[in-house]
Structure formats: C-alpha cells, structure tokens
Enzyme design. Structure first.
Site, PDB file in Angstrom:
ATOM      1  N   LYS A 107       0.871  -1.179   0.000  1.00  0.00           N
ATOM      2  CA  LYS A 107       0.000   0.000   0.000  1.00  0.00           C
ATOM      3  C   LYS A 107       0.894   1.211   0.000  1.00  0.00           C
ATOM      4  CE  LYS A 107      -4.531   0.694   0.593  1.00  0.00           C
ATOM      5  NZ  LYS A 107      -5.520  -0.354   0.367  1.00  0.00           N
TER       6      LYS A 107
HETATM    7  N1  GLU Z   1      -7.373  -0.089  -2.828  1.00  0.00           N
HETATM    8  C1  GLU Z   1      -8.143  -1.273  -3.006  1.00  0.00           C
HETATM    9  C2  GLU Z   1      -8.115  -2.125  -1.746  1.00  0.00           C
HETATM   10  O1  GLU Z   1      -7.896  -1.624  -0.674  1.00  0.00           O
HETATM   11  C3  GLU Z   1      -7.766  -2.034  -4.270  1.00  0.00           C
HETATM   12  C4  GLU Z   1      -6.361  -2.531  -4.348  1.00  0.00           C
HETATM   13  C5  GLU Z   1      -5.964  -3.066  -5.712  1.00  0.00           C
HETATM   14  O2  GLU Z   1      -6.808  -3.184  -6.588  1.00  0.00           O
HETATM   15  O3  GLU Z   1      -4.790  -3.367  -5.872  1.00  0.00           O
HETATM   16  O4  GLU Z   1      -8.381  -3.294  -1.780  1.00  0.00           O
END
Ligand code: GLU
Length: 421
Positions: A107
């Site tokens: 992240k």
């Molecule tokens: N931000 C989204 C999550 O928290 C999607 C992450 C992604 O598609 O890589 O799952």
C-alpha cells in the site's frame, strides 16, 4: 468521522495474533508475517501553479510477496503516515491470500489534502511521486491501484510517467504496472464498481445463508466515494432501502429511502452529500444509531470502536472500508450478536478485478462485463464460503476466520519453499 486515530497497525497485530494463536501458526512464519518487507519513504519537490515550491512525502510499504507481486492501492489523504500504510499493506496480503489470487500485499500514498490543490498541481504531484518511486513499482513487481481520493485519472498519470522512464521497446508490455486505469488506457470493464459489487455479492450470500430477505431490508452507508456509492447503488435493485448516508460533509437521513443513483448524480455535481434536497441533515451520533438491517462502513479506519459500537442497531456490518472496526469494537459487536463480513473478505472485489485487469493486459485481451462479473462472483463467493466454513470449524468470529484462511495459505507456501539460504 474526525475522531482521533488509534494506531491501525496495532489493530492488525492484535487481529493477527488472535488468529495465529488459535490456528497454531508456525512460530517462525508468525515472525516473518509480523513484519513488513520493504518500506519506501520519498520526499519530493513540486512546483505549484503560482511558481512556489512545495515538498511532499510519499510512501510505499511492501508487506509480503510470497504469493506474487506486491499489490495494493495508493491513497492521497492527510492521515497517510507510515503506521497506517503498514497496516493497509498487511491487510492487502491477507486479502489476496483469501481471494486466492497470485498477489502479495502493499500500500502507499501521499500525505496530502488533495482538495487544496488544482488538477494541474495534482497531476505534477502524482507524476513526481511516480518518478521518485522509480523501480520500486513495476508490472511484475509491485502494482498500485486506486484507493481513498485516487481514481482512474491518477492511475493514467502514473502509467504514463512510468512508461516514459522505460526504454521505448519495453513500454507496450508494461501497461499492467497499475490497475484501475481508464478503460481506454487498458483498464478493465467493471473495475470501477468492483469493490462495491464484491460487497453486494457477499451480502447476498450472507442473506441466503441466514434466510434474510434483502427485498425488505434497510441499510445505511458511511462514505460515499467509489465503494460506498457503488455498494448503495447495487443493493437498490434488490429492493433494499437506503435510509442514511454520511461523508466528510456530514450525515443525511430519510426513513422513506434515499435514491442511491440520484445521490450519486448529486455528488458528481456537488462533490459531497451535504445539501442533498431529498433528505434531512443529522449528526454523527444519530447516524450511527440508525436502526437498520445492514451498516456498510466505506470510509476510513477506526470508525467502530468501544465508544461507537454500542450505538449500532443493525444485524450485519459489511465492511467496504479497510479497517473500519478496531478490536474493542469487534468485541462489542460480538456481544451484541451483530454479524460482520470482515474487510479483507468483503472489499476484496477491487483487488480481484485488478487481477483480471492485470491478466487482460498481459494477454492483450478485453473481457466483457458478463465475463468480469461472473469471474468476480465465483472468486468472492468461494472466498466467502471458505471464511464461513472456517469460522464454524474453529468456532470463532469471521474476522479471525478470514485471517486463518489467509495464514493457512501463506504457511503452506512458506513451508514448501523454505527460508533462504
Ligand atoms: N485499494 C483497493 C483495496 O484496498 C484495491 C487494491 C488493488 O486493486 O490493488 O483493496
């Protein structure tokens, strides 16, 4: 929604420990998974529209890649800091493992209030951040996606910047460096609604299992961004009634029902829900005390706590957000007999369709919406059943069960591969 934040990373560690103890996870593997692998912090300058220079801080935390490339969103928010990003990265590892997709967890984000910047400034900030990350991201290494306050346009800028730094002959085969792109730039049909769609698929399954009629159900939603608005809209065809919504501008309610499509149009024009004419403004506490069947938190972390959980009067909490419930909040929900579809299962639809986008890019394919929806349904319902059955097997809550599903999967892979050297 503005309450002081507990460390969400601490929450993750508590949730992890509970599951690891219950399933008797190998202590060496516990040690490995308790820590992130890489933490990249970048400080970078950007010229503002008025010619002044501002420094920004961005993060990318890579928690684990034993199942596949690091994967997870980028958020632009003033609350972004290292502990939060660690927690969010760790949840991504569990999420991919539960959904059975070949990704690890990561992240990132920028510590920024995007409302304070023009579109041109945000474009330069995004591009300079991408440049600063350099080869810490890559199509087979670490693949960002949208998260809070980021969208397909921001993914397109990241894509363009990343490709511009590559040798020309490598560009076309690298467009899977980000997912959640605009469709014209290689995005997948159905990625926009995917997280909300996954939330609704899990709610449907829960309703079937519990002989619960969605046609007469009421629900309320916290956060009306991508996840909240799509979940609200996709529940509407079931006949369920949306009776309250909260976002950064405040909360609104209408016991007769709020039309999720109309509210989405209103928010597209006005950016926030405040002032929506067909509902009354209510305060945060009244919002939390809404008597309804389903609550869908789809905003930020630490919303359901020892202080707020006692106010909830619902049958089911379906977690569209990451980390909306802290461990104290969880205890209260259990005592009150409120069911929880935990975040790492409930909101996995986003990363599942990101995986489909990544595959389509690698194979130069374009799938239609029926194919995407059908495959998403299968993946998330399989994951739902694994979590439900594990909760029964271990006689535990669903969050702990979801962790056990993820950890068992990771444990097998570590045992097979061994530890180098
Ligand atoms: N931000 C989204 C999550 O928290 C999607 C992450 C992604 O598609 O890589 O799952």
């Amino acid at each position: 929604m503005e309450k002081e934040k507990r460390s969400v990373y601490k929450n993750v560690q508590m949730q992890f420990k509970k599951a690891a103890d219950l399933m008797k996870l190998d202590p060496d593997i516990q040690k490995i998974l308790s820590s992130t692998q890489n933490e990249i912090v970048v400080h970078f300058p950007v010229i503002m529209d008025d010619g002044s220079l501002e420094m920004f801080t961005g993060y990318r935390v890579q928690h684990n890649n034993v199942l596949g490339p690091y994967k997870g969103g980028l958020r632009f928010h003033p609350a972004v800091e290292i502990e939060e990003v660690r927690a969010l990265a760790t949840w991504m590892t569990w999420k991919s493992a539960i959904a059975n997709i070949p990704f690890g967890g990561a992240k990132g984000g920028i510590h920024i209030d995007p409302d304070k910047y023009t579109t041109d400034e945000l474009q330069r900030i995004t591009r300079r951040f991408t440049f600063a990350l350099g080869n810490n991201i890559g199509p087979e290494y670490d693949i960002p996606a949208p998260d809070v306050n980021t969208n397909a346009q921001i993914m397109a800028w990241i894509l363009d910047t990343y490709l511009a730094t590559m040798p020309p002959q490598d560009r076309q085969r690298s467009i899977h460096v980000v997912t959640g792109k605009p469709i014209e730039a290689g995005g997948s049909i159905g990625r926009g609604k995917a997280t909300g769609q996954g939330v609704v698929f899990t709610i449907e399954e829960w309703s079937k299992d519990n002989d619960f009629d969605l046609g007469s159900a009421t629900y309320f939603v916290q956060g009306f961004g991508n996840v909240g608005s799509w979940a609200a809209r996709l529940l509407k065809p079931h006949g369920s009634k949306l009776i309250a919504v909260e976002d950064i501008s405040g909360a609104i309610a209408n016991p007769e029902g709020i039309d999720a499509d109309e509210l989405t149009e209103y928010v597209e024009k006005n950016r926030v829900i405040a002032g929506y004419p067909k509902a009354e403004a209510i305060d945060h506490e009244t919002f939390l005390k809404t008597k309804a069947d389903i609550f869908i938190p789809s905003a930020l972390e630490n919303q359901i706590t020892a202080e707020t959980a006692p106010m909830l009067d619902v049958k089911l909490v379906a977690e569209g957000a990451n980390g909306p419930t802290d461990p104290d909040g969880d205890k209260v929900l259990q005592e009150k007999g409120i069911a929880v579809i935990p975040d790492i299962l409930c909101n996995a639809g986003g990363v599942i369709v990101s995986y489909f986008e990544w595959l389509q890019n690698k194979r130069s394919e374009y799938w239609d919406i029926e194919e995407v929806d059908e495959k998403l349904y299968k993946k998330i319902v399989d994951a739902y059943k694994r979590v439900r059955d594990t909760a029964k097997e271990f006689d535990t809550d669903w969050r702990t069960a979801a962790y056990i599903v993820a950890l068992a999967h990771l444990e097998v892979v570590y045992k097979e591969r061994g530890i180098f050297p």
